[in-house]
Design a protein around this motif. Structure first.
Motif, PDB file in Angstrom:
ATOM      1  N   VAL A   1      34.545  68.997 110.351  1.00 37.64           N
ATOM      2  CA  VAL A   1      34.733  69.855 111.517  1.00 37.64           C
ATOM      3  C   VAL A   1      36.188  70.309 111.615  1.00 37.64           C
ATOM      4  CG1 VAL A   1      34.604  69.970 114.035  1.00 37.64           C
ATOM      5  CG2 VAL A   1      32.815  68.806 112.751  1.00 37.64           C
ATOM      6  N   ALA A   2      37.121  69.397 111.359  1.00 37.80           N
ATOM      7  CA  ALA A   2      38.535  69.764 111.400  1.00 37.80           C
ATOM      8  C   ALA A   2      38.839  70.857 110.384  1.00 37.80           C
ATOM      9  CB  ALA A   2      39.409  68.534 111.136  1.00 37.80           C
ATOM     10  N   LYS A   3      38.265  70.738 109.188  1.00 33.81           N
ATOM     11  CA  LYS A   3      38.473  71.750 108.156  1.00 33.81           C
ATOM     12  C   LYS A   3      37.842  73.076 108.565  1.00 33.81           C
ATOM     13  CE  LYS A   3      37.827  72.627 103.206  1.00 33.81           C
ATOM     14  NZ  LYS A   3      37.302  72.083 101.934  1.00 33.81           N
TER      15      LYS A   3
ATOM     16  N   GLU B   1      41.081  64.191 125.457  1.00 32.84           N
ATOM     17  CA  GLU B   1      40.047  64.859 126.254  1.00 32.84           C
ATOM     18  C   GLU B   1      38.847  63.952 126.509  1.00 32.84           C
ATOM     19  OE1 GLU B   1      40.248  67.954 127.649  1.00 32.84           O
ATOM     20  OE2 GLU B   1      42.338  67.785 126.992  1.00 32.84           O
ATOM     21  N   LYS B   2      38.949  62.685 126.068  1.00 31.11           N
ATOM     22  CA  LYS B   2      37.865  61.707 126.253  1.00 31.11           C
ATOM     23  C   LYS B   2      36.551  62.212 125.658  1.00 31.11           C
ATOM     24  CE  LYS B   2      39.952  59.466 130.271  1.00 31.11           C
ATOM     25  NZ  LYS B   2      40.507  58.440 129.374  1.00 31.11           N
ATOM     26  N   ILE B   3      36.682  62.719 124.436  1.00 32.37           N
ATOM     27  CA  ILE B   3      35.510  63.128 123.675  1.00 32.37           C
ATOM     28  C   ILE B   3      35.140  62.033 122.675  1.00 32.37           C
ATOM     29  CG2 ILE B   3      34.599  64.853 122.063  1.00 32.37           C
ATOM     30  CD1 ILE B   3      36.527  66.881 123.367  1.00 32.37           C
ATOM     31  N   MET B   4      36.165  61.460 122.015  1.00 30.92           N
ATOM     32  CA  MET B   4      35.953  60.348 121.089  1.00 30.92           C
ATOM     33  C   MET B   4      37.030  59.282 121.304  1.00 30.92           C
ATOM     34  SD  MET B   4      34.921  62.283 117.496  1.00 30.92           S
ATOM     35  CE  MET B   4      34.063  60.822 116.853  1.00 30.92           C
ATOM     36  N   TYR B   5      36.741  58.074 120.866  1.00 35.28           N
ATOM     37  CA  TYR B   5      37.718  56.983 120.984  1.00 35.28           C
ATOM     38  C   TYR B   5      37.476  55.991 119.840  1.00 35.28           C
ATOM     39  CZ  TYR B   5      33.829  54.325 123.034  1.00 35.28           C
ATOM     40  OH  TYR B   5      32.617  53.698 123.241  1.00 35.28           O
ATOM     41  N   ARG B   6      38.485  55.159 119.576  1.00 35.65           N
ATOM     42  CA  ARG B   6      38.391  54.182 118.490  1.00 35.65           C
ATOM     43  C   ARG B   6      37.805  52.881 119.016  1.00 35.65           C
ATOM     44  NH1 ARG B   6      40.396  53.463 113.476  1.00 35.65           N
ATOM     45  NH2 ARG B   6      41.659  55.356 113.580  1.00 35.65           N
ATOM     46  N   LEU B   7      36.840  52.342 118.296  1.00 33.03           N
ATOM     47  CA  LEU B   7      36.200  51.087 118.676  1.00 33.03           C
ATOM     48  C   LEU B   7      35.916  50.291 117.413  1.00 33.03           C
ATOM     49  CD1 LEU B   7      34.884  49.256 120.847  1.00 33.03           C
ATOM     50  CD2 LEU B   7      32.748  50.506 120.455  1.00 33.03           C
ATOM     51  N   GLY B   8      36.602  49.140 117.298  1.00 34.72           N
ATOM     52  CA  GLY B   8      36.366  48.283 116.149  1.00 34.72           C
ATOM     53  C   GLY B   8      36.641  48.950 114.815  1.00 34.72           C
TER      54      GLY B   8
ATOM     55  N   ARG C   1      25.755  66.476 121.614  1.00 33.23           N
ATOM     56  CA  ARG C   1      26.863  66.978 120.801  1.00 33.23           C
ATOM     57  C   ARG C   1      27.175  66.065 119.610  1.00 33.23           C
ATOM     58  NH1 ARG C   1      29.867  67.703 126.465  1.00 33.23           N
ATOM     59  NH2 ARG C   1      28.832  69.646 127.104  1.00 33.23           N
ATOM     60  N   PHE C   2      26.716  64.825 119.693  1.00 28.17           N
ATOM     61  CA  PHE C   2      26.952  63.867 118.622  1.00 28.17           C
ATOM     62  C   PHE C   2      25.662  63.109 118.329  1.00 28.17           C
ATOM     63  CE2 PHE C   2      31.107  64.438 120.558  1.00 28.17           C
ATOM     64  CZ  PHE C   2      31.969  64.485 119.475  1.00 28.17           C
ATOM     65  N   VAL C   3      25.587  62.593 117.118  1.00 24.87           N
ATOM     66  CA  VAL C   3      24.510  61.690 116.747  1.00 24.87           C
ATOM     67  C   VAL C   3      25.156  60.485 116.068  1.00 24.87           C
ATOM     68  CG1 VAL C   3      24.141  62.813 114.507  1.00 24.87           C
ATOM     69  CG2 VAL C   3      22.305  61.484 115.552  1.00 24.87           C
ATOM     70  N   VAL C   4      24.630  59.308 116.330  1.00 27.05           N
ATOM     71  CA  VAL C   4      25.166  58.074 115.747  1.00 27.05           C
ATOM     72  C   VAL C   4      24.178  57.581 114.703  1.00 27.05           C
ATOM     73  CG1 VAL C   4      25.941  55.726 116.166  1.00 27.05           C
ATOM     74  CG2 VAL C   4      26.341  57.497 117.892  1.00 27.05           C
ATOM     75  N   ARG C   5      24.658  57.438 113.493  1.00 29.17           N
ATOM     76  CA  ARG C   5      23.820  56.974 112.388  1.00 29.17           C
ATOM     77  C   ARG C   5      24.252  55.583 111.956  1.00 29.17           C
ATOM     78  NH1 ARG C   5      23.662  62.585 108.811  1.00 29.17           N
ATOM     79  NH2 ARG C   5      22.286  63.738 110.217  1.00 29.17           N
ATOM     80  N   ALA C   6      23.337  54.656 111.993  1.00 33.61           N
ATOM     81  CA  ALA C   6      23.618  53.277 111.585  1.00 33.61           C
ATOM     82  C   ALA C   6      23.317  53.122 110.107  1.00 33.61           C
ATOM     83  CB  ALA C   6      22.787  52.310 112.405  1.00 33.61           C
ATOM     84  N   GLY C   7      24.058  52.216 109.459  1.00 31.14           N
ATOM     85  CA  GLY C   7      23.827  51.971 108.045  1.00 31.14           C
ATOM     86  C   GLY C   7      24.451  50.662 107.603  1.00 31.14           C
TER      87      GLY C   7
ATOM     88  N   TRP D   1      30.128  73.673 120.410  1.00 34.34           N
ATOM     89  CA  TRP D   1      30.793  73.339 121.676  1.00 34.34           C
ATOM     90  C   TRP D   1      32.260  73.003 121.448  1.00 34.34           C
ATOM     91  CZ3 TRP D   1      32.964  68.591 123.204  1.00 34.34           C
ATOM     92  CH2 TRP D   1      33.397  68.545 124.534  1.00 34.34           C
ATOM     93  N   VAL D   2      32.548  72.144 120.468  1.00 33.56           N
ATOM     94  CA  VAL D   2      33.929  71.708 120.263  1.00 33.56           C
ATOM     95  C   VAL D   2      34.780  72.867 119.755  1.00 33.56           C
ATOM     96  CG1 VAL D   2      33.961  70.898 117.843  1.00 33.56           C
ATOM     97  CG2 VAL D   2      35.254  69.670 119.573  1.00 33.56           C
ATOM     98  N   ALA D   3      34.176  73.832 119.040  1.00 35.04           N
ATOM     99  CA  ALA D   3      34.932  75.014 118.600  1.00 35.04           C
ATOM    100  C   ALA D   3      35.425  75.803 119.804  1.00 35.04           C
ATOM    101  CB  ALA D   3      34.058  75.899 117.707  1.00 35.04           C
TER     102      ALA D   3
END
Length: 239
Positions: free
Chosen positions: A153-155, A171-178, A192-198, A219-221
């Motif tokens: 997305v950044a690219k 902007e409290k859109i993402m944060y670091r956890l563990g 706006r996001f999906v979380v994929r476990a693996g 949206w983020v654009a």
């Protein structure tokens, strides 16, 4: 519906308003805009203005829309029936009448008007260069079939990764956890996001990967464009 638009220096009309005026489904208008912009992409010198944005529906959810300048919106209407075209033309006349400047009555007023117009032209050039990516560039990737990671997305947005990540955190859109970057729950709930476990095959370490959905990229654009436009003017976007 209440429009939540990306700040631009030129007058624009939203795809929602075009749909209302022409009696067409908004999804069909959005499709027509994407088709048109892919064709116009081959002629960059035409300087068409089409910016991704969002609007709030009656249920409070945000949905994508496009903002078109006059020339681009009238080009879109060439494929519509005469009644629909006339309605949009009349609406543009109303918008332009609202923005028509008062005729200066004195030499001082005329000089002040000329100075203001010169300053406005400079701001327009800067804001349009830094505003949200045009729909043809965003949608080319967003319309694809999967979620995208942070670096993709950044690219896509042409953003510095460090600055983009800091902005997402501020902007409290993402944060670091563990050691992993995750999205705030309200943005996951908004689609706006999906979380994929693996599980990593190398060490059997379980992980959760947060990815931007196509809706999230659009949206983020728009939000990143607001940030850049405000930054160019030396101010912050008010929530």
């Amino acid at each position: 519906m209440t429009a939540i638009t990306t700040p631009v220096a030129v007058p624009t009309m939203s795809s929602c308003e075009i749909a209302d005026l022409t009696g067409k489904r908004h999804a069909d208008v959005m499709r027509d805009i994407r088709t048109m912009m892919l064709a116009l992409e081959q002629n960059a010198e035409l300087r068409s203005v089409c910016i991704s944005s969002t609007y709030a529906g009656e249920n409070g959810q945000e949905y994508p829309q496009y903002l078109l300048d006059k020339d681009t919106s009238l080009t879109l209407l060439l494929g519509y029936d005469p009644v629909a075209r006339m309605k949009v033309v009349k609406r543009w006349q109303e918008l332009e009448a609202q923005q028509a400047p008062a005729v200066p009555q004195t030499m001082a007023q005329a000089l002040r008007l000329a100075a203001d117009q010169a300053e406005q032209i400079e701001q327009q050039a800067e804001q349009l260069a830094l505003a949200a990516p045009k729909v043809e560039y965003v949608d080319r990737y967003v319309a694809a079939n999967g979620a995208k990671g942070f670096r993709q997305v950044a690219k896509l947005l042409g953003a510095n990764e460090h600055e983009f990540r800091a902005w997402l955190q501020d902007e409290k859109i993402m944060y670091r956890l563990g050691g992993e970057w995750v999205a705030y729950q309200q943005h996951i709930d908004a689609g706006r996001f999906v979380v994929r476990a693996g599980v990593a095959t190398r060490n059997d370490h379980a992980f959760n990967a947060t990815r931007f959905t196509p809706k999230g990229v659009t949206w983020v654009a728009g939000e990143w464009g607001k940030h850049l436009a405000a930054k160019a003017q030396g101010c912050e976007v008010q929530p």
